[in-house]
Design a protein around this motif. Structure first.
Motif, PDB file in Angstrom:
ATOM      1  N   VAL A  88     -65.696  13.999 -26.722  1.00  0.00           N
ATOM      2  CA  VAL A  88     -66.870  13.314 -26.179  1.00  0.00           C
ATOM      3  C   VAL A  88     -67.226  12.124 -27.071  1.00  0.00           C
ATOM      4  O   VAL A  88     -67.284  12.248 -28.298  1.00  0.00           O
ATOM      5  CB  VAL A  88     -68.078  14.271 -26.066  1.00  0.00           C
ATOM      6  N   ARG A  89     -67.458  10.978 -26.436  1.00  0.00           N
ATOM      7  CA  ARG A  89     -67.882   9.777 -27.160  1.00  0.00           C
ATOM      8  C   ARG A  89     -69.149   9.232 -26.512  1.00  0.00           C
ATOM      9  O   ARG A  89     -69.268   9.216 -25.296  1.00  0.00           O
ATOM     10  CB  ARG A  89     -66.796   8.697 -27.084  1.00  0.00           C
ATOM     11  N   LEU A  90     -70.085   8.809 -27.352  1.00  0.00           N
ATOM     12  CA  LEU A  90     -71.285   8.127 -26.860  1.00  0.00           C
ATOM     13  C   LEU A  90     -71.051   6.627 -27.007  1.00  0.00           C
ATOM     14  O   LEU A  90     -70.888   6.126 -28.122  1.00  0.00           O
ATOM     15  CB  LEU A  90     -72.521   8.566 -27.641  1.00  0.00           C
ATOM     16  N   GLU A 123     -72.016   8.976 -21.875  1.00  0.00           N
ATOM     17  CA  GLU A 123     -71.217  10.036 -22.482  1.00  0.00           C
ATOM     18  C   GLU A 123     -69.846   9.984 -21.828  1.00  0.00           C
ATOM     19  O   GLU A 123     -69.718  10.266 -20.635  1.00  0.00           O
ATOM     20  CB  GLU A 123     -71.870  11.397 -22.272  1.00  0.00           C
ATOM     21  N   ARG A 125     -66.355  11.598 -21.619  1.00  0.00           N
ATOM     22  CA  ARG A 125     -65.684  12.858 -21.959  1.00  0.00           C
ATOM     23  C   ARG A 125     -64.241  12.835 -21.434  1.00  0.00           C
ATOM     24  O   ARG A 125     -64.004  12.539 -20.256  1.00  0.00           O
ATOM     25  CB  ARG A 125     -66.425  14.043 -21.363  1.00  0.00           C
ATOM     26  N   LYS A 135     -70.813   9.772 -17.925  1.00  0.00           N
ATOM     27  CA  LYS A 135     -72.132  10.258 -17.513  1.00  0.00           C
ATOM     28  C   LYS A 135     -73.233   9.527 -18.268  1.00  0.00           C
ATOM     29  O   LYS A 135     -73.132   9.329 -19.485  1.00  0.00           O
ATOM     30  CB  LYS A 135     -72.251  11.763 -17.758  1.00  0.00           C
ATOM     31  N   VAL A 137     -76.444   9.330 -20.227  1.00  0.00           N
ATOM     32  CA  VAL A 137     -77.175  10.297 -21.047  1.00  0.00           C
ATOM     33  C   VAL A 137     -78.620  10.404 -20.576  1.00  0.00           C
ATOM     34  O   VAL A 137     -79.203  11.488 -20.550  1.00  0.00           O
ATOM     35  CB  VAL A 137     -77.105   9.892 -22.530  1.00  0.00           C
TER      36      VAL A 137
END
Length: 218
Positions: A88-90, A123, A125, A135, A137
């Motif tokens: 997962v990366r923001l 987000e 993923r 997605k 956040v």
């Protein structure tokens, strides 16, 4: 200390006859004992050189006869990309057209120039190798693409939410729908020069509108 002698029968028939005529000579080793000694020597040498131990999947004779590189065989199975699944990366997806991709609470996909806009924090993923789900956040909605190439926010994760992520030569990423194509062509996530989403079938990989730079949130 006993000295091992090669079977004379395999050398010359006349020597074999002479050898068997003398009862005082030590008995020759049997074929079974020779094979056991050979296998033992082979296992010791193989272990010292980093070869295959027993139980890996190849018998010692097969390893020697076929020239199997055991270390390569083991390494091949460890070269798996499954560790990427669930990563997962923001990020904020910043387009080459200088807009941040965002999804509002109504499910509308748009672009904004506001750097720290809450609805632009995504987000990303990894759901499989090279495939991601995106997605918001803030809203909890997934980026999705319809069969007609329209972008929208989905409340639930489904096949419409899967995108193939690819790093292009210019360092930007492109995101193509995994599920849908138009006339055999991939359909891409795209923001036009006004920051509005472009239909997937009108976007092309080379267009700046399809290029996004995943930026770390500040």
């Amino acid at each position: 200390m006993c000295r091992w002698m090669a079977p004379v029968a395999s050398l010359r028939p006349d020597l074999a006859a002479i050898g068997t005529a003398h009862a005082g000579l030590p008995p020759l080793p049997s074929a079974a004992s020779l094979r056991l000694a050979f296998l033992t020597l082979l296992l010791v040498a193989g272990t010292a050189l980093g070869g295959c131990p027993l139980g890996v999947g190849h018998e010692p004779l097969q390893v020697l006869a076929r020239g199997i590189n055991c270390s390569w065989t083991l390494e091949r199975h460890t070269r798996s990309y499954n560790h990427l699944e669930g990563d997962v990366r923001l990020r904020r997806l910043y387009s080459a057209n200088k807009f941040f991709l965002c999804i509002d609470k109504t499910g509308k996909v748009d672009g904004t120039r506001r750097k720290n806009y809450a609805e632009s924090l995504m987000e990303i993923r990894s759901v499989s190798v090279g495939v991601v789900a995106i997605k918001s956040v803030s809203t909890g909605l997934y980026l999705a693409m319809s069969k007609k190439g329209t972008l929208f926010g989905s409340m639930k994760y489904n096949p419409n939410c899967k995108f193939k992520e690819r790093i292009e030569e210019n360092g930007y990423n492109t995101y193509a729908s995994l599920r849908w194509k138009h006339g055999g062509r991939q359909m891409f996530v795209s923001l036009n020069g006004r920051g509005k989403p472009r239909r997937g079938h009108k976007a092309r990989r080379r267009h700046p509108s399809t290029h996004f730079l995943p930026m770390l949130p500040s």
